[in-house]
Design a protein around this motif. Structure first.
Motif, PDB file in Angstrom:
ATOM      1  N   TYR B 171      -5.043   7.830  -0.752  1.00 31.16           N
ATOM      2  CA  TYR B 171      -5.261   7.065   0.476  1.00 31.16           C
ATOM      3  C   TYR B 171      -3.980   6.826   1.262  1.00 31.16           C
ATOM      4  O   TYR B 171      -3.994   6.194   2.308  1.00 31.16           O
ATOM      5  CB  TYR B 171      -5.923   5.732   0.152  1.00 31.16           C
ATOM      6  N   ASN B 172      -2.883   7.272   0.670  1.00 32.86           N
ATOM      7  CA  ASN B 172      -1.600   7.057   1.315  1.00 32.86           C
ATOM      8  C   ASN B 172      -1.380   5.573   1.622  1.00 32.86           C
ATOM      9  O   ASN B 172      -0.868   5.198   2.653  1.00 32.86           O
ATOM     10  CB  ASN B 172      -1.490   7.888   2.603  1.00 32.86           C
ATOM     11  N   LYS B 173      -1.844   4.756   0.701  1.00 33.54           N
ATOM     12  CA  LYS B 173      -1.662   3.313   0.851  1.00 33.54           C
ATOM     13  C   LYS B 173      -0.950   2.751  -0.380  1.00 33.54           C
ATOM     14  O   LYS B 173      -1.577   2.126  -1.231  1.00 33.54           O
ATOM     15  CB  LYS B 173      -3.022   2.619   0.972  1.00 33.54           C
ATOM     16  N   PRO B 174       0.324   3.010  -0.469  1.00 38.16           N
ATOM     17  CA  PRO B 174       1.033   2.410  -1.602  1.00 38.16           C
ATOM     18  C   PRO B 174       1.083   0.898  -1.404  1.00 38.16           C
ATOM     19  O   PRO B 174       1.177   0.429  -0.276  1.00 38.16           O
ATOM     20  CB  PRO B 174       2.433   3.019  -1.492  1.00 38.16           C
ATOM     21  N   CYS B 175       0.965   0.149  -2.497  1.00 38.76           N
ATOM     22  CA  CYS B 175       1.045  -1.304  -2.377  1.00 38.76           C
ATOM     23  C   CYS B 175       2.496  -1.672  -2.107  1.00 38.76           C
ATOM     24  O   CYS B 175       3.384  -1.331  -2.866  1.00 38.76           O
ATOM     25  CB  CYS B 175       0.576  -1.972  -3.658  1.00 38.76           C
ATOM     26  N   MET B 176       2.718  -2.335  -1.006  1.00 36.23           N
ATOM     27  CA  MET B 176       4.082  -2.668  -0.626  1.00 36.23           C
ATOM     28  C   MET B 176       4.417  -4.118  -0.901  1.00 36.23           C
ATOM     29  O   MET B 176       5.542  -4.475  -1.167  1.00 36.23           O
ATOM     30  CB  MET B 176       4.272  -2.405   0.864  1.00 36.23           C
ATOM     31  N   ASN B 177       3.417  -4.942  -0.769  1.00 42.47           N
ATOM     32  CA  ASN B 177       3.659  -6.372  -0.874  1.00 42.47           C
ATOM     33  C   ASN B 177       2.701  -6.982  -1.873  1.00 42.47           C
ATOM     34  O   ASN B 177       1.520  -6.665  -1.891  1.00 42.47           O
ATOM     35  CB  ASN B 177       3.469  -7.019   0.500  1.00 42.47           C
ATOM     36  N   VAL B 178       3.224  -7.848  -2.723  1.00 41.72           N
ATOM     37  CA  VAL B 178       2.407  -8.441  -3.763  1.00 41.72           C
ATOM     38  C   VAL B 178       2.538  -9.953  -3.753  1.00 41.72           C
ATOM     39  O   VAL B 178       3.625 -10.494  -3.568  1.00 41.72           O
ATOM     40  CB  VAL B 178       2.819  -7.903  -5.153  1.00 41.72           C
TER      41      VAL B 178
END
Lengths: 240, 240
Positions: B171-178
């Motif tokens: 999805y080309n959606k790496p998790c950037m913020n947690v």
DNA sequence: CAGGAATTCTGGTCTATACCAAGGCGTTGC
DNA sequence: GCAACGCCTTGGTATAGACCAGAATTCCTG
């Protein structure tokens, strides 16, 4: 009749939990005494105590030495990533915070400490111990270590209120980077006394290493929280 | 003679702890049975059990249903800020990790969930349940929620291994913020069974909200860890 | 009425005992 | 050879009773 399909202690748990959820027993209120509960639910005191301890583990109730069991107040939200200090964020949440300094002294870094904090062995550290709480209830004890070499004169500052503020305003060393380590543990005798909790009480232990913009350690801190008083919040960006 | 200045249960604790520290009892080994310990130290089984439970709270020992008490293996270091997945970082620490998918289904967001995750009420979410562990010992259960609207077709992907990887690669959606929320709690019946622990066992509950580079929620996750299996590490920069 | 003493109440610790349920293991029987 | 049965061990649950230590309250005394 009377299959004991259910565990008796769980019956007691459910009974009490219901009272708490429906607010018959609300925050801060004392529960009926162990003996009364036992009589009421036709069970032994040992079983009742087991139930109470389960609720204690859940954080729903707590005990105060020989005074009774009470309904636990809401947890304190603690976000170490916000540049605020204890008195502020606790007040913001509607509690009346307090902070007592227990001791302040100098200690020398032994081998373990030196390597952990990347300082020289034998370096002098200022050690600060405090208890903090809200609404007259102590919630955590902490021990702060400050490297004196990097913070000359730090010993003579008033550190009772906010170390963070002193570091920022007096030394121009705001903490920029924080490394947290969190484990579930239990209170030793000293911590338990300060927190007015039983020895062995479940706790959350937080180790915090703070560094300035240059990456140099400016503060090392160990906190022991009552497990039922803390909701830890952290926000950060992923390192890839 | 025989002042009982000391608490009997603490005597037992000290005795066992010494055995563990001096490695007479080492990781994974079974302790003597409750009855044997009681006889050895001239105490009742109730007192012995109390001592064992204290050591359990400390995380030094754990019990396995009707098999006995064992010395707890080292904790797993878990750093949610590292872009690695479970199997990797556990293996890196010398354990043999495993991961079992319990269930995978669709659920609809109710009001509470919708506002928590900032999605629309009634939106479909893919719910994934897993148990994970190391060296044959289950250490945590987790429930993952994935918003289907933002991740079309996510239900049909193989999510058994690494959701993070699928999000990034497919999805080309790496998790950037947690955003993490951590509290100490206790295991309910379901979680306890999956973790082979007693109901009410002390646990660490972690809520994790992950967002992509645009700030949109891509993953919501609730983890229940055995309290004695986890050492949580986080590193971040202060938000001023 | 204030201050201290006595009493009561509450949880804290401990003992002795009993029976249950499930895991482990050896024996038995096919 | 192996499955089934049954015994033994282990923790799990529960009871009844006892005494201690400290907190809270009551009561008594000067």
């Amino acid at each position: 009749m009377a299959e004991r399909a259910v565990v008796k202690a769980v019956e007691v748990v459910v009974w009490l939990r219901t009272l708490i959820y429906e607010k018959t027993l609300s925050t801060g209120m004392r529960l009926p005494s162990e003996r009364v509960i036992s009589e009421q639910l036709q069970t032994s005191r040992v079983t009742t105590r087991e139930a109470l301890k389960m609720l204690e583990t859940q954080g729903l109730i707590y005990r105060s030495n020989r005074r009774g069991w009470f309904v636990t107040p809401p947890r304190i939200n603690y976000d170490p990533g916000r540049a605020m200090f204890f008195m502020e964020y606790v007040a913001e949440q509607g509690f009346k915070p307090f902070s007592h300094q227990i001791s302040k002294k100098r200690v020398l870094a032994d081998t373990a400490l030196a390597s952990l904090l990347s300082i020289e062995e034998g370096d002098s550290l200022v050690e600060l111990k405090r208890v903090r709480g809200a609404d007259n209830r102590p919630v955590y004890v902490e021990t702060i270590l400050l490297p004196e070499r990097r913070l000359p004169g730090i010993y003579d500052h008033d550190l009772a209120h906010s170390v963070t503020t002193v570091l920022k305003e007096e030394y121009n060393k705001p903490c920029m980077n924080v490394e947290l380590e969190v484990i579930s543990s239990s209170l030793d005798k000293d911590a338990a006394e300060l927190l007015q909790a039983p020895v062995g009480y479940t706790s959350v232990e937080i180790h915090r290493v703070s560094r300035d913009a240059q990456g140099a350690l400016v503060e090392y801190d160990v906190e022991h929280w009552r497990h039922d008083a803390l909701k830890l919040k952290v926000e950060f960006n992923i390192r890839s």
